[in-house]
Motif scaffolding. Structure first.
Motif, PDB file in Angstrom:
ATOM      1  N   ASP A  43      -5.172  12.927   0.224  1.00 47.89           N
ATOM      2  CA  ASP A  43      -4.486  12.280  -0.896  1.00 47.89           C
ATOM      3  C   ASP A  43      -4.160  10.821  -0.564  1.00 47.89           C
ATOM      4  O   ASP A  43      -4.291   9.926  -1.412  1.00 47.89           O
ATOM      5  CB  ASP A  43      -3.184  13.012  -1.223  1.00 47.89           C
ATOM      6  CG  ASP A  43      -3.389  14.450  -1.661  1.00 47.89           C
ATOM      7  OD1 ASP A  43      -4.487  14.782  -2.141  1.00 47.89           O
ATOM      8  OD2 ASP A  43      -2.430  15.241  -1.532  1.00 47.89           O
ATOM      9  N   LEU A  44      -3.720  10.597   0.682  1.00 41.07           N
ATOM     10  CA  LEU A  44      -3.373   9.234   1.095  1.00 41.07           C
ATOM     11  C   LEU A  44      -4.613   8.350   1.144  1.00 41.07           C
ATOM     12  O   LEU A  44      -4.586   7.204   0.675  1.00 41.07           O
ATOM     13  CB  LEU A  44      -2.694   9.269   2.459  1.00 41.07           C
ATOM     14  CG  LEU A  44      -1.269   9.843   2.452  1.00 41.07           C
ATOM     15  CD1 LEU A  44      -0.807  10.149   3.865  1.00 41.07           C
ATOM     16  CD2 LEU A  44      -0.308   8.869   1.778  1.00 41.07           C
TER      17      LEU A  44
ATOM     18  N   ASP B  50       0.836  -1.204   0.000  1.00 41.47           N
ATOM     19  CA  ASP B  50       0.000   0.000   0.000  1.00 41.47           C
ATOM     20  C   ASP B  50       0.870   1.253   0.000  1.00 41.47           C
ATOM     21  O   ASP B  50       0.585   2.226  -0.707  1.00 41.47           O
ATOM     22  CB  ASP B  50      -0.905   0.027   1.229  1.00 41.47           C
ATOM     23  CG  ASP B  50      -2.067  -0.953   1.139  1.00 41.47           C
ATOM     24  OD1 ASP B  50      -2.378  -1.394   0.019  1.00 41.47           O
ATOM     25  OD2 ASP B  50      -2.646  -1.277   2.186  1.00 41.47           O
TER      26      ASP B  50
ATOM     27  N   ARG C   1      -6.904  19.623  -6.541  1.00 39.72           N
ATOM     28  CA  ARG C   1      -7.084  18.201  -6.846  1.00 39.72           C
ATOM     29  C   ARG C   1      -8.148  18.034  -7.926  1.00 39.72           C
ATOM     30  O   ARG C   1      -9.158  18.742  -7.929  1.00 39.72           O
ATOM     31  CB  ARG C   1      -7.530  17.440  -5.600  1.00 39.72           C
ATOM     32  CG  ARG C   1      -6.400  16.913  -4.721  1.00 39.72           C
ATOM     33  CD  ARG C   1      -5.448  17.959  -4.304  1.00 39.72           C
ATOM     34  NE  ARG C   1      -4.310  17.384  -3.558  1.00 39.72           N
ATOM     35  CZ  ARG C   1      -3.170  18.007  -3.425  1.00 39.72           C
ATOM     36  NH1 ARG C   1      -2.992  19.189  -3.971  1.00 39.72           N
ATOM     37  NH2 ARG C   1      -2.189  17.465  -2.743  1.00 39.72           N
TER      38      ARG C   1
ATOM     39  N   LEU D  83       2.272   2.454  -3.302  1.00 36.80           N
ATOM     40  CA  LEU D  83       1.350   2.910  -4.340  1.00 36.80           C
ATOM     41  C   LEU D  83       1.668   4.348  -4.752  1.00 36.80           C
ATOM     42  O   LEU D  83       2.017   5.184  -3.906  1.00 36.80           O
ATOM     43  CB  LEU D  83      -0.086   2.839  -3.838  1.00 36.80           C
ATOM     44  CG  LEU D  83      -0.670   1.447  -3.619  1.00 36.80           C
ATOM     45  CD1 LEU D  83      -2.011   1.543  -2.900  1.00 36.80           C
ATOM     46  CD2 LEU D  83      -0.834   0.713  -4.950  1.00 36.80           C
ATOM     47  N   PRO D  84       1.530   4.681  -6.029  1.00 37.37           N
ATOM     48  CA  PRO D  84       1.736   6.066  -6.466  1.00 37.37           C
ATOM     49  C   PRO D  84       0.583   6.954  -6.023  1.00 37.37           C
ATOM     50  O   PRO D  84      -0.568   6.517  -5.988  1.00 37.37           O
ATOM     51  CB  PRO D  84       1.786   5.939  -7.993  1.00 37.37           C
ATOM     52  CG  PRO D  84       0.992   4.703  -8.301  1.00 37.37           C
ATOM     53  CD  PRO D  84       1.220   3.772  -7.155  1.00 37.37           C
ATOM     54  N   VAL D  85       0.891   8.192  -5.696  1.00 37.33           N
ATOM     55  CA  VAL D  85      -0.123   9.159  -5.274  1.00 37.33           C
ATOM     56  C   VAL D  85      -0.467  10.030  -6.471  1.00 37.33           C
ATOM     57  O   VAL D  85       0.378  10.800  -6.952  1.00 37.33           O
ATOM     58  CB  VAL D  85       0.397  10.025  -4.108  1.00 37.33           C
ATOM     59  CG1 VAL D  85      -0.651  11.054  -3.695  1.00 37.33           C
ATOM     60  CG2 VAL D  85       0.771   9.141  -2.928  1.00 37.33           C
ATOM     61  N   ALA D  86      -1.686   9.936  -6.954  1.00 33.79           N
ATOM     62  CA  ALA D  86      -2.078  10.641  -8.175  1.00 33.79           C
ATOM     63  C   ALA D  86      -1.917  12.151  -8.034  1.00 33.79           C
ATOM     64  O   ALA D  86      -1.544  12.835  -8.988  1.00 33.79           O
ATOM     65  CB  ALA D  86      -3.522  10.294  -8.533  1.00 33.79           C
TER      66      ALA D  86
ATOM     67  N   THR E  64       5.374   8.104  -4.072  1.00 31.85           N
ATOM     68  CA  THR E  64       4.583   7.017  -3.509  1.00 31.85           C
ATOM     69  C   THR E  64       3.940   7.506  -2.210  1.00 31.85           C
ATOM     70  O   THR E  64       4.255   8.592  -1.708  1.00 31.85           O
ATOM     71  CB  THR E  64       5.461   5.806  -3.191  1.00 31.85           C
ATOM     72  OG1 THR E  64       6.407   6.175  -2.166  1.00 31.85           O
ATOM     73  CG2 THR E  64       6.215   5.331  -4.435  1.00 31.85           C
ATOM     74  N   ALA E  65       3.064   6.670  -1.668  1.00 32.79           N
ATOM     75  CA  ALA E  65       2.453   7.023  -0.381  1.00 32.79           C
ATOM     76  C   ALA E  65       3.528   7.187   0.693  1.00 32.79           C
ATOM     77  O   ALA E  65       3.447   8.092   1.529  1.00 32.79           O
ATOM     78  CB  ALA E  65       1.453   5.947   0.027  1.00 32.79           C
TER      79      ALA E  65
ATOM     80  N   GLU F  87      -7.305   8.670  -0.565  1.00 35.82           N
ATOM     81  CA  GLU F  87      -7.713   8.401  -1.941  1.00 35.82           C
ATOM     82  C   GLU F  87      -6.811   7.350  -2.577  1.00 35.82           C
ATOM     83  O   GLU F  87      -7.272   6.479  -3.324  1.00 35.82           O
ATOM     84  CB  GLU F  87      -7.690   9.695  -2.750  1.00 35.82           C
ATOM     85  CG  GLU F  87      -8.292   9.546  -4.128  1.00 35.82           C
ATOM     86  CD  GLU F  87      -8.611  10.895  -4.751  1.00 35.82           C
ATOM     87  OE1 GLU F  87      -7.669  11.548  -5.225  1.00 35.82           O
ATOM     88  OE2 GLU F  87      -9.787  11.289  -4.747  1.00 35.82           O
ATOM     89  N   THR F  88      -5.525   7.410  -2.296  1.00 33.25           N
ATOM     90  CA  THR F  88      -4.574   6.426  -2.813  1.00 33.25           C
ATOM     91  C   THR F  88      -4.922   5.017  -2.332  1.00 33.25           C
ATOM     92  O   THR F  88      -4.829   4.043  -3.089  1.00 33.25           O
ATOM     93  CB  THR F  88      -3.150   6.783  -2.377  1.00 33.25           C
ATOM     94  OG1 THR F  88      -2.793   8.057  -2.926  1.00 33.25           O
ATOM     95  CG2 THR F  88      -2.142   5.736  -2.845  1.00 33.25           C
TER      96      THR F  88
END
Length: 226
Positions: free
Chosen positions: A130-131, A38, A204, A41-44, A50-51, A133-134
């Motif tokens: 953001d986290l 987790d 965002r 994961l990339p943060v859009a 990454t997170a 949502e990721t």
């Protein structure tokens, strides 16, 4: 949830600290439960991060405030990357401990900064969204902290002399006034959910439906250069 219409008028120095403490109590248990996959994961909302990178950035930002290391050039893209690289060899619990210590301790320092650091508290709260949502957690830019985030958003936009905006929010009992006092420019108007308003001010991406915005563009609302 009720948001007073007149929060625009007076700075509450304790508000950033209350927001961060409320968010700490929700966010840290979530983060401590996530797997290594987790956190990779990339943060859009933060291209290239990454997170785990985002966690390192947030933890470092708070530590800089706690240690008084706010020299010129801090929080630039280059400074943020250095902070992340410095923590690359840390294990995740150490990063989370630093983050928790920061969220617990920076409130009084932000309060004494006469509004200069209020945006930092708001920005870190947006990063918590953001986290979420990721990780696919519902209510990414809502939760218990929203009751503090909305008046802080009004406070920050007023201090920055941001464009005036009148927000009628689906999930509050009173309208929210943001930005500078009305002058030559007629206040923009927003109607819709509070979390979407936060997304717009945070820069965002959000769905084009589900809210109304008149008198301003989404790009004009963005407070951050992320």
């Amino acid at each position: 949830m009720t948001t007073p219409a007149d929060v625009h008028d007076v700075r509450d120095p304790a508000l950033p600290g209350r927001l961060l403490e409320a968010e700490r109590d929700e966010l840290l248990p979530l983060l401590r439960s996530r797997s290594a996959d987790d956190l990779a994961l990339p943060v859009a909302a933060c291209p290239g991060w990454t997170a785990r990178d985002l966690l390192a950035h947030c933890a470092a930002a708070f530590t800089r405030v706690l240690e008084g290391r706010l020299e010129k050039g801090v929080f630039t893209a280059e400074s943020n990357e250095r902070d992340i690289a410095e923590r690359a060899g840390w294990d995740v619990p150490r990063v989370l401990d630093e983050l928790e210590r920061g969220m617990t301790g920076v409130g009084p320092l932000i309060a004494r900064a006469d509004g200069v650091l209020d945006l930092l508290a708001l920005g870190e709260w947006v990063h918590a969204g953001d986290l979420r949502e990721t990780f696919g957690v519902p209510g990414a830019y809502a939760g218990a902290g929203l009751v503090h985030a909305l008046p802080l958003l009004a406070q920050v936009t007023r201090v920055q002399d941001h464009l005036p905006l009148h927000a009628d929010l689906d999930d509050t009992d009173a309208p929210l006034r943001l930005g500078a006092a009305p002058g030559d420019r007629t206040p923009a108007r927003y109607i819709g959910p509070a979390p979407v308003l936060v997304r717009l001010y945070g820069g965002r991406a959000t769905a084009p439906s589900g809210y109304e915005l008149a008198g301003a563009t989404a790009e004009e609302l963005s407070l951050f250069g992320w």
